[in-house]
Design a protein around this motif. Structure first.
Motif, PDB file in Angstrom:
ATOM      1  N   ASN A 182      -2.718   4.640 -10.967  1.00 45.81           N
ATOM      2  CA  ASN A 182      -2.077   4.376  -9.690  1.00 45.81           C
ATOM      3  C   ASN A 182      -0.629   3.987  -9.960  1.00 45.81           C
ATOM      4  OD1 ASN A 182      -1.514   3.822  -7.023  1.00 45.81           O
ATOM      5  ND2 ASN A 182      -2.437   1.777  -7.069  1.00 45.81           N
ATOM      6  N   SER A 183       0.311   4.750  -9.387  1.00 47.72           N
ATOM      7  CA  SER A 183       1.730   4.521  -9.639  1.00 47.72           C
ATOM      8  C   SER A 183       2.488   4.459  -8.325  1.00 47.72           C
ATOM      9  CB  SER A 183       2.318   5.632 -10.517  1.00 47.72           C
ATOM     10  OG  SER A 183       1.636   5.719 -11.750  1.00 47.72           O
ATOM     11  N   LEU A 190       4.038   2.073 -13.112  1.00 44.56           N
ATOM     12  CA  LEU A 190       2.585   2.131 -13.257  1.00 44.56           C
ATOM     13  C   LEU A 190       1.966   0.844 -12.718  1.00 44.56           C
ATOM     14  CD1 LEU A 190       0.154   3.721 -14.344  1.00 44.56           C
ATOM     15  CD2 LEU A 190       0.479   2.546 -16.532  1.00 44.56           C
ATOM     16  N   ILE A 191       1.022   0.993 -11.777  1.00 42.01           N
ATOM     17  CA  ILE A 191       0.382  -0.167 -11.153  1.00 42.01           C
ATOM     18  C   ILE A 191      -0.950  -0.488 -11.830  1.00 42.01           C
ATOM     19  CG2 ILE A 191      -0.470  -1.153  -9.001  1.00 42.01           C
ATOM     20  CD1 ILE A 191       2.561  -0.699  -9.112  1.00 42.01           C
ATOM     21  N   SER A 192      -1.808   0.500 -11.987  1.00 38.34           N
ATOM     22  CA  SER A 192      -3.124   0.281 -12.595  1.00 38.34           C
ATOM     23  C   SER A 192      -3.605   1.573 -13.234  1.00 38.34           C
ATOM     24  CB  SER A 192      -4.139  -0.212 -11.553  1.00 38.34           C
ATOM     25  OG  SER A 192      -4.302   0.759 -10.524  1.00 38.34           O
ATOM     26  N   HIS A 243       2.599   8.778   0.738  1.00 31.08           N
ATOM     27  CA  HIS A 243       2.408   9.865  -0.224  1.00 31.08           C
ATOM     28  C   HIS A 243       3.748  10.219  -0.856  1.00 31.08           C
ATOM     29  CE1 HIS A 243      -1.701  10.464   1.187  1.00 31.08           C
ATOM     30  NE2 HIS A 243      -1.243  10.496   2.432  1.00 31.08           N
ATOM     31  N   ARG A 244       3.694  10.548  -2.124  1.00 28.31           N
ATOM     32  CA  ARG A 244       4.912  10.886  -2.846  1.00 28.31           C
ATOM     33  C   ARG A 244       5.559  12.146  -2.308  1.00 28.31           C
ATOM     34  NH1 ARG A 244       5.155  12.723  -9.213  1.00 28.31           N
ATOM     35  NH2 ARG A 244       7.455  12.825  -9.388  1.00 28.31           N
ATOM     36  N   SER A 245       4.763  13.111  -1.887  1.00 28.51           N
ATOM     37  CA  SER A 245       5.305  14.376  -1.389  1.00 28.51           C
ATOM     38  C   SER A 245       6.172  14.183  -0.154  1.00 28.51           C
ATOM     39  CB  SER A 245       4.164  15.354  -1.088  1.00 28.51           C
ATOM     40  OG  SER A 245       3.275  14.800  -0.113  1.00 28.51           O
ATOM     41  N   THR A 280       0.818  -1.223   0.000  1.00 27.02           N
ATOM     42  CA  THR A 280       0.000   0.000   0.000  1.00 27.02           C
ATOM     43  C   THR A 280       0.839   1.254   0.000  1.00 27.02           C
ATOM     44  OG1 THR A 280      -0.110  -0.126   2.410  1.00 27.02           O
ATOM     45  CG2 THR A 280      -1.926  -1.109   1.172  1.00 27.02           C
ATOM     46  N   TRP A 281       2.157   1.125   0.031  1.00 25.26           N
ATOM     47  CA  TRP A 281       2.989   2.320  -0.006  1.00 25.26           C
ATOM     48  C   TRP A 281       3.003   2.893  -1.418  1.00 25.26           C
ATOM     49  CZ3 TRP A 281       7.015   1.782  -3.397  1.00 25.26           C
ATOM     50  CH2 TRP A 281       7.427   0.491  -3.696  1.00 25.26           C
ATOM     51  N   GLN A 282       3.125   4.186  -1.494  1.00 23.59           N
ATOM     52  CA  GLN A 282       3.138   4.861  -2.789  1.00 23.59           C
ATOM     53  C   GLN A 282       4.541   5.271  -3.212  1.00 23.59           C
ATOM     54  OE1 GLN A 282       1.077   8.610  -2.999  1.00 23.59           O
ATOM     55  NE2 GLN A 282       0.649   8.417  -5.174  1.00 23.59           N
ATOM     56  N   ALA A 283       5.427   5.521  -2.235  1.00 21.55           N
ATOM     57  CA  ALA A 283       6.779   5.965  -2.559  1.00 21.55           C
ATOM     58  C   ALA A 283       7.765   5.319  -1.597  1.00 21.55           C
ATOM     59  CB  ALA A 283       6.888   7.485  -2.483  1.00 21.55           C
TER      60      ALA A 283
END
Length: 440
Positions: free
Chosen positions: A234-235, A223-225, A198-200, A149-152
């Protein structure tokens, strides 16, 4: 003849409810009857609910903001007041907490309000509001509990055979609370991985690293979806951060152009040898050359290997900035450039006749392999006051000391006071809390 001043009698009326004599007012009622007839707290709930996440210890501030607030703090009081509807219709005079058991999941607030009930008639009333604390998992903790579930992710690496840089980096992260947005930290080969929702937050952490250590970074996106109907995607973002593979006390060989002009200093280069390659030497003689800068004095130092005592009389000469510190009989550590074999193009181009025998270093204590890196880091802190300014140092917990220990410490102190640096007691903070002991 004497005249008496006339006595002014204020007019009075009887309360229409209880018959008590009162001053005339538009309501024709006394204060007690007004309070019985009018409730200025009407419309303000006497009980409300606060949502609390037990994992990150944050409260929900509607609609979807989670904030940190300690018990009986101003932030928590402001959150409680925002949860009360109808409070904007009255004038708030005072607000404060009423003590409750921390485990009771109840928070009580005492409020004092005013409101104009009739013309020129202002009523003040004190009442209590009870808040019930209910548990609810926040969105960030929900992502942490689930998988992938992590984004970055920020991958911090340093390709060296020790971890002294990461010990120093850990203290800086704790001091500046740079790990507050991290959802997970994992140890990897040659470094650490920091996960963010979050990427930020990941970009902010990379900027923090760039401000404290020399790094080079590279970003990538996976790219995930993709949702073609809503035109959303979703990346996952990966930030690869590499710390320069050079540390304090390392031996480096700069290119000729870089050595002559510092305009090209940012070209990458590696160290020839690390602190583990140091050899112990014995100081035979010190000759100062007269060049002085602060506490450092340029001098020629004559030394010999400690391992050569009783075997041969081979000596070495080294030019060092420690001419005013070293004395005959001292033991030092240095890099042996005569017998070392370096696989480096820049070193091969140098004139060997202009290379000094070795680079000198003051002696450091030998420790076990597992704790050697951390011990070296602590010694660097003791010797470098500027390095200590960047981290927090805490007082050690008190321990019971026997008279034998005191005598032993006094003897060691008398003998070695001039040889070892010390950290002043004024530089130490109070004992740290459990949550500050480690990032991971």
């Amino acid at each position: 003849m004497q005249y008496n001043n006339p006595v002014v009698v204020e007019p009075s009326i009887l309360c229409c409810q209880c018959g008590t004599a009162i001053a005339p007012n538009p309501s024709n009622m006394c204060i007690n009857c007004i309070r019985n007839e009018v409730d200025i707290t009407e419309g303000i709930p006497k009980q409300a609910v606060l949502l609390f996440c037990r994992n990150c210890e944050r409260y929900l501030q509607p609609p979807n903001i989670w904030i940190r607030a300690d018990l009986e703090s101003r932030d928590l009081l402001a959150l409680c007041l925002k949860r009360l509807k109808g409070l904007s219709k009255v004038r708030l005079i005072d607000a404060g907490f009423i003590w409750t058991e921390p485990h009771s999941r109840r928070i009580k607030v005492k409020l004092t309000i005013q409101k104009e009930v009739f013309t020129s008639t202002i009523l003040q009333q004190i009442f209590e509001v009870e808040f019930v604390v209910n548990y609810q998992q926040c969105t960030d903790c929900t992502r942490v509990m689930a998988k992938n579930t992590w984004q970055a992710i920020v991958q911090v690496r340093q390709k060296v055979d020790h971890k002294r840089t990461f010990f120093f980096l850990e203290q800086l992260i704790l001091k500046h609370n740079a790990h507050k947005d991290t959802i997970n930290i994992k140890e990897a080969k040659d470094g650490l991985d920091f996960f963010y929702s979050h990427r930020s937050n990941a970009i902010k952490f990379v900027e923090f690293l760039n401000a404290i250590v020399p790094i080079k970074s590279k970003a990538s996106e996976q790219l995930i979806s993709v949702d073609i109907r809503n035109n959303t995607s979703n990346s996952k973002f990966t930030y690869s951060v590499e710390i320069v593979p050079i540390c304090k006390d390392d031996l480096i060989c700069l290119p000729v152009k870089v050595a002559r002009s510092l305009g090209n200093i940012r070209n990458p280069f590696n160290s020839l040898a690390t602190i583990k390659n140091l050899v112990e030497y014995y100081v035979l003689d010190v000759e100062q050359l007269g060049v002085t800068r602060n506490k450092y004095v340029l001098g020629d130092i004559q030394v010999m290997r400690s391992s050569d005592f009783g075997r041969n009389n081979q000596t070495f000469f080294a030019r060092s900035h420690l001419g005013g510190i070293l004395k005959p009989g001292d033991t030092v550590l240095g890099y042996d450039l005569l017998t070392s074999n370096f696989n480096d193009d820049n070193f091969d181009t140098l004139d060997r006749n202009n290379i000094h025998d070795k680079k000198q270093q003051q002696q450091k204590q030998d420790v076990n392999k597992k704790d050697q890196d951390y011990e070296m880091f602590l010694q660097d802190l003791e010797e470098d006051p500027e390095l200590r300014q960047n981290i927090n140092l805490y007082k050690a917990s008190t321990t019971i000391t026997t008279s034998m220990d005191i005598d032993t410490k006094e003897n060691v102190t008398e003998e070695n006071d001039d040889d070892f640096p010390e950290v002043g007691i004024e530089e130490l903070l109070e004992d740290l809390t459990l949550e500050d002991r480690s990032v991971t």
